[in-house]
Scaffold this active site. Structure first.
Site, short mmCIF file in Angstrom:
data_model
loop_
_atom_site.label_atom_id
_atom_site.label_comp_id
_atom_site.label_asym_id
_atom_site.label_seq_id
_atom_site.Cartn_x
_atom_site.Cartn_y
_atom_site.Cartn_z
N GLU A 49 -5.36 3.43 -5.42
CA GLU A 49 -5.87 2.11 -5.08
C GLU A 49 -7.24 2.29 -4.47
OE1 GLU A 49 -3.22 0.01 -2.54
OE2 GLU A 49 -1.81 -0.41 -4.14
N ASP A 60 -6.47 -7.08 6.93
CA ASP A 60 -6.53 -5.67 7.29
C ASP A 60 -6.61 -5.45 8.79
OD1 ASP A 60 -6.55 -4.00 4.83
OD2 ASP A 60 -8.17 -5.37 4.29
#
Ligand code: PLP
Lengths: 268, 399
Positions: A49, A60
């Site tokens: 990824e 995040d």
């Protein structure tokens, strides 16, 4: 068959499980980032990824926020990431999934993005902040060039939604292990296992579990009930720690080697 | 013309829900609870009684005679949202949402704040109902709105500093969203402007539209007709949409939204999303006009007023902009500062620096208008919180 499907089929034949590392493209810089990706492929990453840095990564935690910022300070954009992947593709067939927020992709132009991504050998795209109708539209559009839009499910996702999401998913399903942002946590969560169990009722697609996985025992635990474990922040914080960038690739290699359970190292 | 969004929260192409999967169930729950409450007589009664008895509504519509005469054109009325409890329009939305949070059984409330007015209003309603309150605020805003930080703490809220990005409203929203995805079961996110994922832009607009409903009745009572112009400042867009909404079907009523022109026209020097134009994008859950670079990275913004210092704008405004139903203009830092001083001296009303942008624009346009023109400006908040900032700037300008 797509690289992603091929890889999971192969894992199944080998009765092995997958390891999916995440790194931000361009962190600490583009050259080293490319070397890190190649190293991860060599270390038998099942899928890589590759994070597209964004100024406002609302899903995040601090580790990936900082990593995104480092990449942006280097001026990294989608073109650079395409160049990076093109280089990587000369040497490895590891499936590569872009992991992004919508806005950078949207500004680039989604169709243009699809065409170029397909051309250089990107296999899938995961967009953190796209769901429902918008996700279906993008998924159909990407499918025209055989790119998979990877869908997310979370512990808060209802069975009804899981059923709908699974029926439209491509490649693999990314199960978020717990409610929260990305970031390493020491505890393993039973929420993830029950989520995967719920999803199994609706899909035969491979299921990867991510968010908060940072130790070998967590990976082993995930492998018990799911098809692959995603490790992001734990690797990214190794990249952050190595302040001498000539050492970064070795640091990542040492960490990932120590992280991977023996089974993965022996499975080919 | 229909000014309601569709069932997925879109006004035309703007709005929607661009969020991580984890938030979907909470947004669905919120939407369902809001739609039930909205049609529930008990909810409405409770809301109206708090707006009246706690916040002091209706707020006056005041004819600013000296300002009108000084400018020598239109008749200027001020909708006195500054006279609300806590000093700004933000409390209208907070009262509505806190009642909803209670119905939903949430015990912990989080909010973001820029100027601190929304944070203060949230802390206030949490104190009123004994709920835990955490407010996220950028460190740059904490510095320039120090007084409001103190007020929030006095009210029992925990103020958490946000030191990432531009250290302003946008970054505070990111942090609040991160908190929400982490504590989704227990926590109510009390968003403070007509922004974010569906249903927030709709719900905040509905709770703020009391401003326009009152203003409409008041101007009919005072002048026997509708106004010619409405003017309001546009940060996220809640005070402006609150004033505008009830008048949208009235074609004779022209509307002007005033954005922060900041210190210049280059990206990073202002927060004029419509004027300087870097197009449409997706930020913090919604699709709208966004200040950004060519790579889709969100630009930093600047304004003298923390409450207007934001890179995007509520989606309904984007829609009204494209329809040309509302005209969007900007006022610079210096113009806002002048307006701040002028309103203080001519009317004895110290406006918030945000509201000063609306005043700055009417100072530009009112003199050109015939004396039978009626103009209503939204005085979204009072300026006490800005006195330190303004004193500092005046001192610097003298040196
Ligand atoms: C007094 C005042 N006016 C206006 C604003 C701008 O927000 P909005 O555009 O949502 O009304 C703020 C925001 O903090 C404010 O405090």
């Amino acid at each position: 068959m797509s690289r992603i499907r091929e890889k999971f089929a192969q894992l199944k034949r080998d009765t092995a499980k997958g390891f999916i590392p995440f790194v931000t493209a361009g962190d600490p810089n583009l050259d080293i980032s490319r070397e890190i990706v190649l190293k991860l492929a060599e270390l038998r990453a099942s899928v890589i990824e590759l994070g597209v840095p964004f100024s406002d990564p609302m899903a995040d935690g601090p580790t990936i926020q900082l990593s995104s910022q480092r990449a942006l300070l280097n001026g990294v954009n989608i073109r650079n990431i395409f160049d990076l992947v093109s280089d990587v593709r000369k040497k490895t067939e590891v499936p590569i999934v872009l992991f992004s927020y919508l806005n950078p992709l949207f500004q680039f132009g989604l169709e243009k993005l699809r065409d170029e991504a397909a051309r250089i050998g990107i296999d899938g795209i995961l967009i953190t902040d796209v769901i429902d109708v918008e996700a279906n539209e993008i998924s159909d559009m990407l499918a025209e060039k055989s790119l998979d839009l990877i869908s997310l499910i979370a512990p808060t996702t209802s069975d009804q939604r899981i059923e709908k999401i699974s029926s439209l998913s491509k490649g693999f399903i990314y199960a978020v292990s717990r409610a929260g942002v990305t970031g390493a946590r020491s505890v393993s969560s039973s929420a993830a296992e029950s989520l995967v169990t719920r999803a199994r009722k609706y899909t035969d697609l491979p299921i990867a579990v991510g968010f908060g996985i940072s130790t070998q025992s967590q990976i082993e635990d995930v492998w018990r009930y799911a098809d692959a474990a995603v490790v992001g922040s734990a690797i990214v914080s190794e990249i952050a720690k190595s302040n001498d960038s000539s050492q970064t690739v070795q640091t990542v290699e040492a960490f990932v080697t120590s992280l991977l359970p023996q089974v993965a190292k022996s499975s080919t | 013309m229909n000014y309601q969004p569709n069932e997925r929260g879109y006004w035309g192409e703007y709005g929607g829900r661009f969020v991580p999967e984890t938030l979907v169930s909470a947004l669905d729950e919120l939407t369902a609870a809001y739609f039930v409450a909205r049609d529930d007589g008990d909810f409405r009664t409770e809301l109206e009684s708090l707006l009246k008895d706690y916040s002091g509504r209706p707020t006056p519509l005041f004819y600013a005679k000296r300002l009108s005469e000084t400018l020598g054109g239109a008749k200027i009325y001020l909708k006195r949202e500054d006279l609300n409890h806590t000093g700004a329009h933000k409390i209208n939305n907070c009262i509505g949402q806190i009642l909803l949070a209670r119905r939903m059984g949430k015990k912990r409330v989080i909010a973001e704040t820029g100027a601190g007015q929304h944070g203060v209003a949230t802390a206030t309603v949490c104190a009123l109902f004994g709920l835990d309150c955490v407010v996220y605020m950028g460190t740059e805003d904490m510095r320039r709105q120090e007084l409001n930080v103190f007020r929030m703490r006095l009210l029992g809220a925990e103020v958490r500093e946000v030191d990432s990005g531009s250290k302003t409203l946008k970054d505070a929203i990111n942090e609040a969203l991160r908190d929400w995805v982490t504590n989704i079961d227990t926590t109510y996110y009390l968003l403070g402007s007509a922004l974010g994922p569906h249903p927030y832009p709709l719900m905040v607009r509905d709770f703020q539209s009391v401003i326009g409903k009152e203003a409409r009745q008041q101007i009919l009572d005072m002048e026997g007709r509708l106004p010619d112009y409405l003017v309001a400042c546009v940060g996220g867009g809640s005070n402006s949409i609150g004033l505008f909404h009830d008048f949208l079907p009235d074609e004779s009523v022209k509307m002007i939204g005033v954005e922060a022109g900041g210190s210049g026209s280059k990206l990073g020097e202002h927060a004029a999303r419509f004027i300087a134009g870097s197009g449409v994008g997706v930020l913090q859950g919604t699709k709208s006009y966004v200040l950004q670079d060519n790579d889709g990275q969100i630009a930093s913004t600047h304004s003298i007023s923390a409450g207007l210092d934001y890179a995007s704008v509520g989606p309904e405004h984007a829609y009204l902009h494209d329809l040309r139903r509302v005209e969007y203009v900007s006022a610079s830092d210096d113009e806002a500062l002048e307006a701040f001083k002028q309103l203080s001296k001519t009317e004895g009303i110290i406006p918030a620096l945000e509201s000063s942008h609306a005043i700055a624009h009417l100072i530009k346009i009112a003199p050109e208008m015939p004396s039978d023109t009626i103009l209503i400006a939204n005085l979204s908040g009072r300026g006490d919180k800005d006195v330190n900032t303004v004193a500092g700037l005046m001192q610097r300008n003298q040196e």
